[in-house]
Design an enzyme around this catalytic site. Structure first.
Site, PDB file in Angstrom:
ATOM      1  N   SER A 114       0.898  -1.590   0.430  1.00  0.00           N
ATOM      2  CA  SER A 114      -0.070  -0.353   0.654  1.00  0.00           C
ATOM      3  C   SER A 114       0.384   1.921   0.125  1.00  0.00           C
ATOM      4  O   SER A 114       0.685   1.906  -0.795  1.00  0.00           O
ATOM      5  CB  SER A 114      -0.920  -0.174   1.169  1.00  0.00           C
ATOM      6  OG  SER A 114      -1.900  -1.242   1.691  1.00  0.00           O
ATOM      7  N   GLY A 122      -5.761  -3.281  -7.873  1.00  0.00           N
ATOM      8  CA  GLY A 122      -6.822  -3.130  -7.164  1.00  0.00           C
ATOM      9  C   GLY A 122      -6.789  -1.737  -6.883  1.00  0.00           C
ATOM     10  O   GLY A 122      -7.690  -0.751  -7.126  1.00  0.00           O
ATOM     11  N   ARG A 162     -13.823  -6.865 -10.774  1.00  0.00           N
ATOM     12  CA  ARG A 162     -13.964  -6.129  -9.166  1.00  0.00           C
ATOM     13  C   ARG A 162     -14.717  -5.202  -9.415  1.00  0.00           C
ATOM     14  O   ARG A 162     -15.189  -4.326 -11.174  1.00  0.00           O
ATOM     15  CB  ARG A 162     -12.855  -6.082  -9.077  1.00  0.00           C
ATOM     16  CG  ARG A 162     -12.102  -7.325  -8.644  1.00  0.00           C
ATOM     17  CD  ARG A 162     -11.032  -7.429  -8.107  1.00  0.00           C
ATOM     18  NE  ARG A 162     -10.730  -6.668  -6.871  1.00  0.00           N
ATOM     19  CZ  ARG A 162      -9.386  -6.584  -6.450  1.00  0.00           C
ATOM     20  NH1 ARG A 162      -7.869  -6.622  -6.838  1.00  0.00           N
ATOM     21  NH2 ARG A 162      -9.330  -6.201  -4.885  1.00  0.00           N
ATOM     22  N   ASP A 165      -6.449  -8.785   4.823  1.00  0.00           N
ATOM     23  CA  ASP A 165      -6.085  -8.867   3.224  1.00  0.00           C
ATOM     24  C   ASP A 165      -5.482 -10.155   4.356  1.00  0.00           C
ATOM     25  O   ASP A 165      -4.767 -11.098   3.585  1.00  0.00           O
ATOM     26  CB  ASP A 165      -5.018  -7.832   2.656  1.00  0.00           C
ATOM     27  CG  ASP A 165      -5.083  -7.182   2.409  1.00  0.00           C
ATOM     28  OD1 ASP A 165      -6.865  -7.121   1.514  1.00  0.00           O
ATOM     29  OD2 ASP A 165      -4.544  -5.500   1.757  1.00  0.00           O
ATOM     30  N   LYS A 208     -12.064  -9.290  -3.413  1.00  0.00           N
ATOM     31  CA  LYS A 208     -10.891  -9.452  -3.348  1.00  0.00           C
ATOM     32  C   LYS A 208     -10.390  -9.934  -4.830  1.00  0.00           C
ATOM     33  O   LYS A 208     -10.718 -10.555  -5.949  1.00  0.00           O
ATOM     34  CB  LYS A 208      -9.972  -9.586  -2.180  1.00  0.00           C
ATOM     35  CG  LYS A 208     -10.507  -8.938  -0.736  1.00  0.00           C
ATOM     36  CD  LYS A 208     -10.210  -7.918  -1.144  1.00  0.00           C
ATOM     37  CE  LYS A 208     -10.152  -6.991   0.347  1.00  0.00           C
ATOM     38  NZ  LYS A 208      -9.700  -5.495   0.043  1.00  0.00           N
ATOM     39  N   ARG A 247      -2.469 -14.326  -2.492  1.00  0.00           N
ATOM     40  CA  ARG A 247      -2.268 -14.641  -0.788  1.00  0.00           C
ATOM     41  C   ARG A 247      -3.181 -15.760  -0.426  1.00  0.00           C
ATOM     42  O   ARG A 247      -2.939 -16.752   0.535  1.00  0.00           O
ATOM     43  CB  ARG A 247      -3.053 -13.262  -0.320  1.00  0.00           C
ATOM     44  CG  ARG A 247      -3.207 -12.108  -0.348  1.00  0.00           C
ATOM     45  CD  ARG A 247      -2.952 -11.181   0.392  1.00  0.00           C
ATOM     46  NE  ARG A 247      -3.287  -9.705   0.331  1.00  0.00           N
ATOM     47  CZ  ARG A 247      -1.660  -9.419   0.417  1.00  0.00           C
ATOM     48  NH1 ARG A 247      -0.317 -10.196   1.185  1.00  0.00           N
ATOM     49  NH2 ARG A 247      -1.288  -8.003  -0.313  1.00  0.00           N
TER      50      ARG A 247
HETATM   51  C1  S3P Z   1      -5.121  -1.151  -0.161  1.00  0.00           C
HETATM   52  C2  S3P Z   1      -6.833  -1.030   0.220  1.00  0.00           C
HETATM   53  C3  S3P Z   1      -7.494  -2.872   0.991  1.00  0.00           C
HETATM   54  C4  S3P Z   1      -6.465  -4.030   0.846  1.00  0.00           C
HETATM   55  C5  S3P Z   1      -6.013  -4.518  -0.765  1.00  0.00           C
HETATM   56  C6  S3P Z   1      -4.932  -2.836  -0.257  1.00  0.00           C
HETATM   57  C7  S3P Z   1      -4.973   0.230   0.021  1.00  0.00           C
HETATM   58  O1  S3P Z   1      -8.648  -3.188  -0.325  1.00  0.00           O
HETATM   59  O2  S3P Z   1      -7.522  -5.519   0.823  1.00  0.00           O
HETATM   60  O3  S3P Z   1      -4.799  -5.139  -0.060  1.00  0.00           O
HETATM   61  O4  S3P Z   1      -3.870  -0.054  -0.425  1.00  0.00           O
HETATM   62  O5  S3P Z   1      -5.381   0.978  -0.153  1.00  0.00           O
HETATM   63  P1  S3P Z   1     -10.010  -2.017   0.221  1.00  0.00           P
HETATM   64  O6  S3P Z   1      -9.933  -0.364   0.157  1.00  0.00           O
HETATM   65  O7  S3P Z   1     -10.698  -2.602  -1.055  1.00  0.00           O
HETATM   66  O8  S3P Z   1     -10.211  -2.939   1.654  1.00  0.00           O
END
Ligand code: S3P
EC number: 2.5.1.19
Length: 431
Positions: free
Chosen positions: A20, A91, A119, A319, A346, A392
């Site tokens: 992140s 994502g 997604r 996660d 996910k 994962r």
């Molecule tokens: C993330 C937020 C999470 C997480 C993803 C990374 C991010 O998703 O599951 O692996 O970096 O902002 P969501 O915001 O959809 O919960």
């Protein structure tokens, strides 16, 4: 990848940088003035997709051996991409970059792989449209590929139905380009790296916690003239450390020290879960690096017991649920995971992929509408693990395999490269 059971994992490991934080360092560095220098950047496929997108938007990014240099061109310095922006499996790239692209004076199209393109994107299209953005789903199915054209954005207050850092971050980034103030309230606080890092880059951003005792959290941003390049050291990713935490707890006669891990409370729910399950786990050398709390994590083989995991802790370990489910399968008693319907959207439907694969290994696991029930304590046996290319799932079930009788085959195990290139090599240090 074929794996069998082992004993005695001993030694020290480090894991790659936080996914992140790595994504955000590229994005914010690109729209900041001056150079941003990033150390311990995660060279995983997802973060490399973010680099590729910003290069296509005209930003020079040097990927050197020990650091990344981003030659940011300021808030209004991006240029029209010649081609489609390929977001791969990511994502985070898709949802965050959409917030930035909504405020640009040029058209852009983005698309990813099959999983990414299935997604849900309505969760960002709705608030962006409320801000005045022109964003559409090319196939009209509320998924990527997405098409974004120029628009004048205005600030809104958005009450998000989900605690999602990707949704929150998308709106805050669009807020940088809007007239007036933009705020997002989420049902409970999701990871706050965007807020922390944007503040470091000089954004006018405030955090407001509900005063009425509810779990709601609000972030509020006002447009600023510029962001400014920073030096960032990315902490080790707790989501990657989670596999070694579980390996240390579950594999007999083990003791593992995992160094330099980010333990931001909005990410560290797995540590609370481990403690509640009876794990021998300690945080050593706690410190702060670049605004984020960091520690070394020491784990020793432990007898775990089942617990209930629900409510506001869920976004802080979302996660990690696949690996927590593996821990639950080997714990005494029953574990209930609730309030986690987000697992369905996910990289795979993780309620299904986790329970199907646990069942294949002999565990009594029942999917529910918002999570799962795992009756632990039965020994696991080897099986063919269908990862559905979800990194994962591959890593969580690799740890399960280390405790299971017989051989386990992890299908498409190369998908670990999305967030943890070198995952399997890291075990060499522990044998
Ligand atoms: C993330 C937020 C999470 C997480 C993803 C990374 C991010 O998703 O599951 O692996 O970096 O902002 P969501 O915001 O959809 O919960």
């Amino acid at each position: 990848m074929e794996l069998t059971n082992i004993t005695g994992l001993k030694g020290e490991v480090t894991v790659p940088g936080d996914k992140s934080i790595s994504h955000r360092s590229i994005m914010f560095g690109s729209i900041a003035k001056g150079t941003t220098e990033v150390h311990n950047f995660l060279q995983g496929a997802d973060c490399l997709a973010t680099i590729d997108c910003f290069r296509r938007l005209g930003i020079e990014i040097e990927n050197k051996e020990t650091s990344i240099l981003i030659h940011g061109k300021g808030l209004h310095g991006l240029s029209a991409p010649a081609n489609l922006l390929d977001v791969g499996n990511s994502g985070t790239t898709t949802r965050l970059i959409s917030g930035i692209l909504a405020g640009q004076p040029f058209d852009s199209k983005l698309s990813g792989d099959e999983s990414l393109n299935s997604r849900p994107m309505k969760r960002i299209m709705d608030p962006l449209r409320q801000m005045g953005a022109n964003i559409s789903s090319i196939l009209r199915n509320d998924c990527a590929p997405l098409f974004i054209t120029p628009a004048r954005l205005h600030g809104i207050h958005y009450d998000s139905p989900v605690a999602s850092a990707q949704v929150k971050s998308c709106i805050l980034l669009a807020g940088l380009y809007a007239d007036g103030e933009t705020s997002v309230t989420e049902p409970s606080l999701s990871r706050n790296h965007t807020e922390l890092m944007l503040q470091e880059f000089g954004a006018d951003l405030r955090l407001i916690h509900a005063l009425d005792g509810s779990t709601k959290a609000t972030a509020l941003i006002r447009p600023c003239d510029e962001l400014y390049g920073q030096k960032i050291t990315v902490p080790g990713d707790i989501s990657s450390a989670a596999y070694f935490i579980a390996a240390g707890l579950l594999v007999p006669d083990s003791e593992i020290l995992i160094r330099n891990i980010g333990i931001n409370p909005t990410r560290a729910g797995i540590l609370n879960v481990c403690e509640e399950m009876g794990a021998d786990i300690s945080l050593l050398n706690q410190r702060k690096e670049g605004g984020e709390p960091v520690a070394d994590i020491l784990v020793r083989t432990s007898r775990l017991h089942g617990i209930t995991i629900k409510g506001e802790i869920i976004p802080t370990l979302i996660d990690e649920i696949p690996i927590i489910a593996v821990m639950a399968a080997l714990a005494e008693g029953t574990t209930f995971i609730r309030d986690a319907e987000e697992l369905k959207v996910k990289e795979s439907d993780r309620i299904e992929t986790v329970t199907d694969n646990l069942k294949a290994m002999g565990c009594d696991a029942i999917p529910t509408a918002d999570g799962m029930v795992i009756r632990g304590g039965r020994p696991l046996h080897g099986a063919a693990i269908h990862t559905l290319l979800d990194h994962r799932i591959a890593m969580a079930f690799s740890i399960a395999a280390l405790t299971a009788e017989g051989h386990t085959k992890i299908l498409d195990s190369h998908c670990v490269d999305v967030s943890f290139p070198g995952f399997y090599d890291t075990f060499e240090n522990l044998l």
